[in-house]
Design a protein around this motif. Structure first.
Motif, mmCIF file in Angstrom:
data_model
loop_
_atom_site.group_PDB
_atom_site.id
_atom_site.type_symbol
_atom_site.label_atom_id
_atom_site.label_comp_id
_atom_site.label_asym_id
_atom_site.label_seq_id
_atom_site.Cartn_x
_atom_site.Cartn_y
_atom_site.Cartn_z
ATOM 1 N N ASP A 141 0.855 -1.303 0.039
ATOM 2 C CA ASP A 141 -0.075 0.043 0.058
ATOM 3 C C ASP A 141 0.903 1.255 -0.260
ATOM 4 O O ASP A 141 1.542 1.470 0.816
ATOM 5 N N GLU A 152 -12.941 5.460 -7.484
ATOM 6 C CA GLU A 152 -12.486 5.200 -6.208
ATOM 7 C C GLU A 152 -11.862 6.373 -5.687
ATOM 8 O O GLU A 152 -11.966 6.583 -4.374
ATOM 9 N N ALA A 195 -13.588 8.426 -2.364
ATOM 10 C CA ALA A 195 -12.597 8.020 -1.108
ATOM 11 C C ALA A 195 -12.828 8.813 0.180
ATOM 12 O O ALA A 195 -13.465 10.065 0.087
ATOM 13 N N ASP A 196 -13.067 8.018 1.209
ATOM 14 C CA ASP A 196 -13.351 8.878 2.510
ATOM 15 C C ASP A 196 -12.316 9.769 2.850
ATOM 16 O O ASP A 196 -11.052 9.732 2.602
ATOM 17 N N ARG A 225 -8.659 7.748 5.756
ATOM 18 C CA ARG A 225 -8.615 6.210 5.496
ATOM 19 C C ARG A 225 -7.424 5.502 6.094
ATOM 20 O O ARG A 225 -6.233 6.370 6.022
ATOM 21 N N THR A 236 -3.185 0.456 5.129
ATOM 22 C CA THR A 236 -3.191 -1.156 5.369
ATOM 23 C C THR A 236 -1.914 -1.418 6.063
ATOM 24 O O THR A 236 -0.821 -1.726 5.583
ATOM 25 N N GLY A 259 -7.764 9.935 2.775
ATOM 26 C CA GLY A 259 -8.361 8.939 1.504
ATOM 27 C C GLY A 259 -7.881 9.381 0.264
ATOM 28 O O GLY A 259 -7.487 8.610 -0.596
#
Length: 427
Positions: A41, A214, A218-219, A222, A225, A328
């Motif tokens: 990520d 996306e 996106a929030d 975020r 990961t 995000g």
């Protein structure tokens, strides 16, 4: 009257923030490229870069202005380790590389650094750096649309000229920026090329609708990961030796920073503290799922241009990187960078890495008429890019050493075993 900001000076926040962004922009292009090449990520790389920088500053007693970012030296080994042992196993290899840093830092503190110079002479470092760049060459060409793709029926697919056009535009901007941009823009040609390439990808219609959706949806917040490691001895053996290559790079950066700032950081806070900070930052990255770290030369360039050497500014860049990793839309934009964009800039970037190895040869005036130098460089380069693998079992568990790790180990052994002159040269 001095015309620079010293290492320990604290600036007003309205001046600190723009300068911190300059440091961040100088390294963000390369830092996010590493996880994208290794299927991690990109947001976690940004997070580990920011936290790693703060760890480094703490270890060096806030006396050495250096930014920590993702290391390219480990890309090949990370890809192989991920393929063979999974992401969690690969992360244990990153931790092992960080442990090597910590051990070396302890040895330097109590025994000095002369032994490291003997184990890692310029001819070996140059050859290994060449291997790192060349071993990544096919990946760059593939992403740029220059490697023929095979269809399901075995036929060769025609070249997608939209992909080739985007890669070409990205590469052209990177080359033009490196050659003709001045000042701060001359420090960030990679970032500029990636931005222009991204725009070109939108124009040519090769950014998937899912990616656009996306990014838009996106929030705002975020979580990156995070991934926990799993012990894998093979991955650790494969990746630990590469730390010796980045160690040499690290030491070189410290000496350049000495010249830029007009201080001897090898004495205060000490070279061992600098290496310890880098090692602990890499261990932290391995523990949370990020790529291994190293000091970045781009930020030394920023300091040379701005004449602002303040650790507060570098620390501010670390804090900003950490915050951005949780935004995000930023994470989604980075995650969805089209492969042709990465391919175009990687042709330049990986080529520069390989050429840096030749630069090591030239700057250190390596004499290839000397048979020891010729043998060490030749064996390291062939083993590194040939796909050679050394496999063996440890208590029934398979262990593989290949690529840069195998080349580095063999190079160290050859350098220590071979005499300085052959019998013919003695005569």
């Amino acid at each position: 009257m001095k015309n620079f900001v010293d290492v320990d000076e604290k600036l007003p926040i309205l001046k600190t923030i723009p300068l911190s962004f300059q440091h961040l922009f100088a390294m963000v292009g390369a830092t996010i490229l590493v996880p994208m090449l290794t299927e991690l990520d990109p947001a976690i790389a940004l997070f580990c870069s920011g936290i790693g920088t703060l760890i480094y500053i703490l270890c060096t007693k806030a006396m050495l202005p250096a930014y920590i970012g993702s290391s390219f030296a480990f890309i090949g080994a990370m890809a192989v380790a991920t393929s063979n042992y999974g992401t969690k196993g690969m992360l244990s290899g990153i931790i092992a590389a960080g442990v090597v840093y910590v051990i070396v830092a302890a040895l330097i503190k109590y025994a000095g650094s002369s032994w490291l110079d003997k184990a890692l002479p310029p001819v070996l470092i140059g050859a290994v750096v060449i291997v790192i760049g060349l071993s990544l060459a096919r990946t760059a060409a593939d992403w740029a649309g220059l490697i023929p793709q095979i269809a399901a029926d075995g036929s060769t697919l025609p070249t997608d000229y939209r992909v080739l056009a985007v890669a070409t535009i990205t590469l052209a901007v990177g080359i033009i920026g490196s050659m003709y941009f001045k000042g701060f823009l001359g420090i960030i040609p990679i970032l500029i090329a990636m931005v222009v390439g991204y725009i070109a990808a939108f124009i040519f219609g090769i950014v998937p609708e899912e990616a656009i959706k996306e990014i838009i949806e996106a929030d705002i917040i975020r979580i990156p990961t995070f991934t926990t490691p799993e012990f894998n001895f093979s991955a650790m053996i494969m990746m630990a030796p590469i730390a010796f290559v980045t160690l040499a790079e690290h030491i070189g950066h410290v000496y350049v920073t000495n010249n830029v700032c007009g201080r001897d950081f090898t004495k205060e806070p000490g070279l061992h503290r600098s290496i310890l900070g880098d090692g602990l930052a890499t261990i932290f990255a391995g523990l949370v799922g990020g790529p291994p770290n190293t000091t970045y030369g781009e930020n030394i360039g920023v300091m040379a241009i701005t004449r602002v050497y303040s650790v507060w500014v570098v620390g501010g860049a670390g804090i900003i990187a950490t915050v951005l990793s949780f935004i995000g839309p930023v994470a989604m934009v980075i995650k969805n960078i089209p492969k042709p964009v990465m391919g175009g800039i990687s042709i330049l970037l990986f080529g520069i890495i390989a050429s840096s190895g030749f630069r090591v040869f030239v700057e250190n005036k390596i004499d290839f008429g000397k048979k020891k130098n010729l043998i060490v460089a030749s064996v390291v380069i062939v083993l590194g890019i040939s796909g050679a693998v050394l496999s063996f079992d440890v208590n029934g568990a398979p262990v593989d050493i290949n690529g840069v790790a195998l080349a580095t180990l063999v190079g160290i052994i050859l350098n220590l075993v071979l005499p300085e002159k052959s019998k013919t040269e003695e005569e």
